[in-house]
Structure formats: structure tokens, C-alpha cells
Design a protein around this motif. Structure first.
Motif, mmCIF file in Angstrom:
data_model
loop_
_atom_site.group_PDB
_atom_site.id
_atom_site.type_symbol
_atom_site.label_atom_id
_atom_site.label_comp_id
_atom_site.label_asym_id
_atom_site.label_seq_id
_atom_site.Cartn_x
_atom_site.Cartn_y
_atom_site.Cartn_z
ATOM 1 N N HIS A 194 0.708 -1.203 -0.282
ATOM 2 C CA HIS A 194 0.041 0.068 -0.089
ATOM 3 C C HIS A 194 0.978 1.301 -0.065
ATOM 4 O O HIS A 194 1.462 1.797 1.018
ATOM 5 C CB HIS A 194 -0.927 -0.007 1.204
ATOM 6 C CG HIS A 194 -2.107 -0.999 1.193
ATOM 7 N ND1 HIS A 194 -2.728 -1.538 0.202
ATOM 8 C CD2 HIS A 194 -2.251 -1.892 2.358
ATOM 9 C CE1 HIS A 194 -3.575 -2.557 0.366
ATOM 10 N NE2 HIS A 194 -3.032 -2.715 1.768
ATOM 11 N N TYR A 195 1.035 1.669 -1.116
ATOM 12 C CA TYR A 195 2.259 2.897 -1.302
ATOM 13 C C TYR A 195 1.523 3.766 -2.501
ATOM 14 O O TYR A 195 0.715 3.358 -3.063
ATOM 15 C CB TYR A 195 3.571 2.572 -1.687
ATOM 16 C CG TYR A 195 3.900 1.709 -2.617
ATOM 17 C CD1 TYR A 195 4.004 2.152 -4.039
ATOM 18 C CD2 TYR A 195 4.107 0.523 -2.462
ATOM 19 C CE1 TYR A 195 4.304 1.273 -4.872
ATOM 20 C CE2 TYR A 195 4.179 -0.521 -3.427
ATOM 21 C CZ TYR A 195 4.463 -0.134 -4.824
ATOM 22 O OH TYR A 195 4.845 -0.962 -5.696
ATOM 23 N N ARG A 196 1.779 5.088 -2.516
ATOM 24 C CA ARG A 196 1.339 5.762 -3.492
ATOM 25 C C ARG A 196 2.334 5.752 -4.908
ATOM 26 O O ARG A 196 3.488 5.114 -4.948
ATOM 27 C CB ARG A 196 1.449 7.264 -3.234
ATOM 28 C CG ARG A 196 0.455 7.546 -2.234
ATOM 29 C CD ARG A 196 0.208 8.925 -1.858
ATOM 30 N NE ARG A 196 -0.461 9.238 -0.462
ATOM 31 C CZ ARG A 196 -0.982 10.234 -0.317
ATOM 32 N NH1 ARG A 196 -1.071 11.319 -1.175
ATOM 33 N NH2 ARG A 196 -1.441 10.603 0.976
ATOM 34 N N TYR A 197 1.695 6.305 -6.033
ATOM 35 C CA TYR A 197 2.558 6.592 -7.302
ATOM 36 C C TYR A 197 3.945 7.166 -6.775
ATOM 37 O O TYR A 197 3.715 8.032 -6.160
ATOM 38 C CB TYR A 197 1.792 7.219 -8.190
ATOM 39 C CG TYR A 197 2.865 7.448 -9.630
ATOM 40 C CD1 TYR A 197 3.257 6.793 -10.479
ATOM 41 C CD2 TYR A 197 3.136 8.621 -9.693
ATOM 42 C CE1 TYR A 197 3.949 7.048 -11.449
ATOM 43 C CE2 TYR A 197 3.936 9.396 -10.748
ATOM 44 C CZ TYR A 197 4.337 8.275 -11.634
ATOM 45 O OH TYR A 197 5.184 8.567 -12.630
ATOM 46 N N LEU A 198 4.830 6.904 -7.654
ATOM 47 C CA LEU A 198 6.080 7.442 -7.533
ATOM 48 C C LEU A 198 6.786 7.812 -8.624
ATOM 49 O O LEU A 198 7.086 6.734 -9.545
ATOM 50 C CB LEU A 198 7.331 6.447 -6.554
ATOM 51 C CG LEU A 198 8.485 6.816 -6.580
ATOM 52 C CD1 LEU A 198 8.648 7.985 -5.613
ATOM 53 C CD2 LEU A 198 9.695 5.549 -5.998
ATOM 54 N N GLU A 199 7.282 8.909 -8.629
ATOM 55 C CA GLU A 199 7.779 9.604 -10.258
ATOM 56 C C GLU A 199 9.228 8.952 -9.756
ATOM 57 O O GLU A 199 10.009 9.281 -9.071
ATOM 58 C CB GLU A 199 7.699 10.935 -10.153
ATOM 59 C CG GLU A 199 8.086 11.493 -11.342
ATOM 60 C CD GLU A 199 7.647 11.067 -12.617
ATOM 61 O OE1 GLU A 199 8.234 10.855 -13.732
ATOM 62 O OE2 GLU A 199 6.279 11.125 -12.623
ATOM 63 N N LEU A 200 9.763 8.382 -11.051
ATOM 64 C CA LEU A 200 11.369 8.006 -11.119
ATOM 65 C C LEU A 200 11.759 8.230 -12.380
ATOM 66 O O LEU A 200 11.006 8.336 -13.496
ATOM 67 C CB LEU A 200 11.220 6.426 -10.963
ATOM 68 C CG LEU A 200 10.962 5.824 -9.608
ATOM 69 C CD1 LEU A 200 10.822 4.475 -9.580
ATOM 70 C CD2 LEU A 200 12.104 6.327 -8.723
ATOM 71 N N PRO A 201 13.138 8.523 -12.370
ATOM 72 C CA PRO A 201 13.964 8.941 -13.826
ATOM 73 C C PRO A 201 13.410 7.756 -14.702
ATOM 74 O O PRO A 201 13.388 6.531 -14.354
ATOM 75 C CB PRO A 201 15.312 9.139 -13.418
ATOM 76 C CG PRO A 201 15.261 9.208 -11.973
ATOM 77 C CD PRO A 201 14.021 8.608 -11.425
ATOM 78 N N GLU A 202 13.278 8.138 -15.902
ATOM 79 C CA GLU A 202 13.131 7.162 -17.144
ATOM 80 C C GLU A 202 13.791 5.934 -17.036
ATOM 81 O O GLU A 202 13.542 4.742 -17.160
ATOM 82 C CB GLU A 202 12.677 7.745 -18.316
ATOM 83 C CG GLU A 202 12.098 6.800 -19.284
ATOM 84 C CD GLU A 202 11.611 7.500 -20.561
ATOM 85 O OE1 GLU A 202 11.219 6.829 -21.574
ATOM 86 O OE2 GLU A 202 11.770 8.674 -20.723
ATOM 87 N N TYR A 203 15.096 6.193 -16.848
ATOM 88 C CA TYR A 203 16.102 5.195 -17.229
ATOM 89 C C TYR A 203 16.128 4.021 -15.883
ATOM 90 O O TYR A 203 16.515 3.131 -16.032
ATOM 91 C CB TYR A 203 17.528 5.697 -17.083
ATOM 92 C CG TYR A 203 17.931 6.391 -15.766
ATOM 93 C CD1 TYR A 203 18.756 5.661 -14.768
ATOM 94 C CD2 TYR A 203 17.916 7.685 -15.573
ATOM 95 C CE1 TYR A 203 19.094 6.412 -13.596
ATOM 96 C CE2 TYR A 203 18.365 8.261 -14.315
ATOM 97 C CZ TYR A 203 18.842 7.646 -13.565
ATOM 98 O OH TYR A 203 19.281 8.297 -12.358
ATOM 99 N N GLU A 204 15.340 4.429 -14.852
ATOM 100 C CA GLU A 204 15.190 3.326 -13.780
ATOM 101 C C GLU A 204 13.806 3.031 -13.333
ATOM 102 O O GLU A 204 13.292 2.488 -12.558
ATOM 103 C CB GLU A 204 16.207 3.710 -12.486
ATOM 104 C CG GLU A 204 15.393 5.004 -11.913
ATOM 105 C CD GLU A 204 16.116 5.400 -10.608
ATOM 106 O OE1 GLU A 204 15.537 6.110 -9.693
ATOM 107 O OE2 GLU A 204 17.525 5.251 -10.436
#
Length: 276
Positions: free
Chosen positions: A77-87
Motif C-alpha cells: 500500500h504505497y502511492r505512485y512514485l515518479e522516477l527517472p525514466e532510465y530506472e
């Protein structure tokens, strides 16, 4: 949506589970794969839906992704996480009609099911929460905390909006961001169309979900029995109307996701499966 580009063979999946939307069944499917094929065990993330210490939560989630030596199934149960596209991993999830989900959550927290102990769940309720002997109508009539606190409404849009503090304070902003973030998900399925959701995942992620449909069918009766809340009572029309008004942005998001999911099924040539 370019499905050819989105079909992955070896990549970590981040499945952010919405409470009471059938994620336990999907995890059981994965554990069956572990037993049969010695695949990597699912990686569990502790509850992180609230917003306090959001920067720390983002760091924790990112570490979960980058520390995996093999493709993994990360769930919790966690929220959406923005990550760099390469990872960036493959994002996937599943939601449910918000009104039905709220009712299910309320009674689950007070009565449990075959897998979740009622006593342990009741300990998680604060002193201002409704007691186990109170119906949802009682909860609203007595102005209990968990039937009045905004945290318990509009869960979907906040979860898919992410860890921006504004996701909790501006519902229109949260809805807009949640819709935008959908484009970063390979699939967000529907609990009401569970088998079709598994079919889509199997087709788009064959290395991680190959054989998932048959496994799901084999364990369907058992998983339904284990995850069925022991007691549930639908509220009065007055409470229903009040709740649906409070959930209006989540209901809009749900219809948006449903339309998107049906378009994806059509593109993949998956016909609807009737569900009980």
C-alpha cells in the motif's frame, strides 16, 4: 498507447495496491509461481499511503526498485512514485468501485476475514473510530473519526496522484495528476473484472505473468473464501448519498480508468469474462 513498446519481458513491476481491491489474490498467484518455478519472491513494501515524511517514503521506494538484482514484483500500500525514466519499473495496479471499496474497508477493519485477525485489526483503530458493533450508518450518525476525516475519502486519486502534499489538500489537482499519471502505467485493472485484468497482465508481461490466468482460476474459490469479510451491511440511502458525494472525484476517476481498461482489452483482443 503503443502496446508493442509497452510489452516488457524482463523488468521489475511496481504494483501499488489499493486497500480492499483484491491485491492479496494477485500476490498469492505470485507465491504459487515461487513454489512451482523458483521465481523471485514478491517484495513487500510496508504501508505508506499517508503523506507525512513523504520525502523519506520516496527514498525508501526508490531504494526498493534499484536494489533488485533480478526483475521483481514489488507490492504494498504505497502511492505512485515518479522516477527517472532510465530506472523506471513497470507500473501496474487494480482499483474497484470506490463506494463498494469504502464499505468493504469499513467492515473489514472491524470484522476481518479468514486471513486477517479481527482483534489485530481493531488495535489499528484509533480511539475516535467507530467500534466493531457499529454499522456504517451508526458511524456517520455518531460522527466517528473514520467516517468524517477526509483522509478516508478520495483514496484513489490521492494514491495515483503521488506524494506531492497538494494531492491531499486539493481534490481537483489530485484528480488531474492521477489521470496524467495513468499514462505511466502499463495497466490499471478492475477488481470487478478480475480475470480479464489477469489476462491483460499475462499478455503484456508474459515473463512475469505467464500462466497467471490458469493459476488464478485454480485458486479462485480458495482465495475468495479467505478474503471475504466476515460481516458486511449496506448502509441506508441517506448514508449512500452522502458517501457518494464525498467520493465524487474518486468515482469520476474510476469511470475514467474503466473506460481506459476496456479500450486496452479491445486492443489486445480480450473479450469480457463474466465474474461472480
Amino acid at each position: 498507447m503503443n502496446l508493442t513498446r509497452l510489452v516488457f519481458t524482463q523488468k521489475t513491476i511496481m504494483f501499488n495496491s489499493v486497500p480492499k481491491c483484491g491485491s492479496r489474490t494477485l500476490v498469492w498467484v505470485f507465491w504459487d509461481f515461487v513454489r512451482q518455478f523458483q521465481t523471485p519472491e514478491p517484495v513487500y513494501v510496508e504501508y505508506m499511503l499517508d503523506i507525512p515524511n513523504y520525502e523519506k517514503k520516496k527514498v525508501t521506494l526508490r531504494e526498493k526498485v534499484i536494489q533488485q538484482e533480478r526483475p521483481a514484483f514489488i507490492h504494498g500500500h504505497y502511492r505512485y512514485l515518479e522516477l527517472p525514466e532510465y530506472e523506471r519499473p513497470v507500473f501496474a495496479s487494480m482499483i474497484r468501485d470506490p463506494y463498494a471499496r469504502y464499505i468493504s474497508w469499513y467492515y473489514f477493519m472491524r470484522h476481518g476475514d479468514a486471513d486477517m485477525n479481527k482483534t489485530a485489526l481493531l488495535k489499528q483503530l484509533g480511539p475516535r473510530a467507530a467500534r466493531a458493533n457499529e454499522t456504517l450508518d451508526d458511524c456517520f450518525a455518531n460522527k466517528r473519526h473514520d467516517c468524517r476525516d477526509p483522509f478516508y475519502y478520495e483514496l484513489n486519486i490521492r494514491l495515483f496522484c503521488g506524494y506531492d502534499p497538494k494531492c491531499d489538500t486539493d481534490q481537483k489537482y489530485a484528480l488531474k495528476r492521477a489521470k496524467e499519471n495513468l499514462e505511466k502505467y502499463l495497466v490499471i485493472g478492475l477488481m470487478e473484472e478480475y480475470e480479464d485484468t489477469v489476462k491483460v497482465m499475462e499478455k503484456l508481461m508474459p515473463s512475469m505473468f505467464g500462466g497467471a490466468v490458469q493459476t488464478y482460476r485454480d485458486m479462485l474459490a480458495q482465495s475468495a473464501e479467505h478474503s471475504k469479510t466476515f460481516y458486511k451491511k449496506y448502509p441506508s440511502k441517506k448514508t449512500e448519498d452522502y458517501l457518494k458525494d464525498k467520493l465524487k472525484y474518486d468515482l469520476e476517476f474510476y469511470e475514467y480508468v474503466k473506460e481506459r481498461f476496456h479500450k486496452l482489452k479491445n486492443k489486445l483482443g480480450i473479450g469480457s469474462t463474466s465474474e461472480c
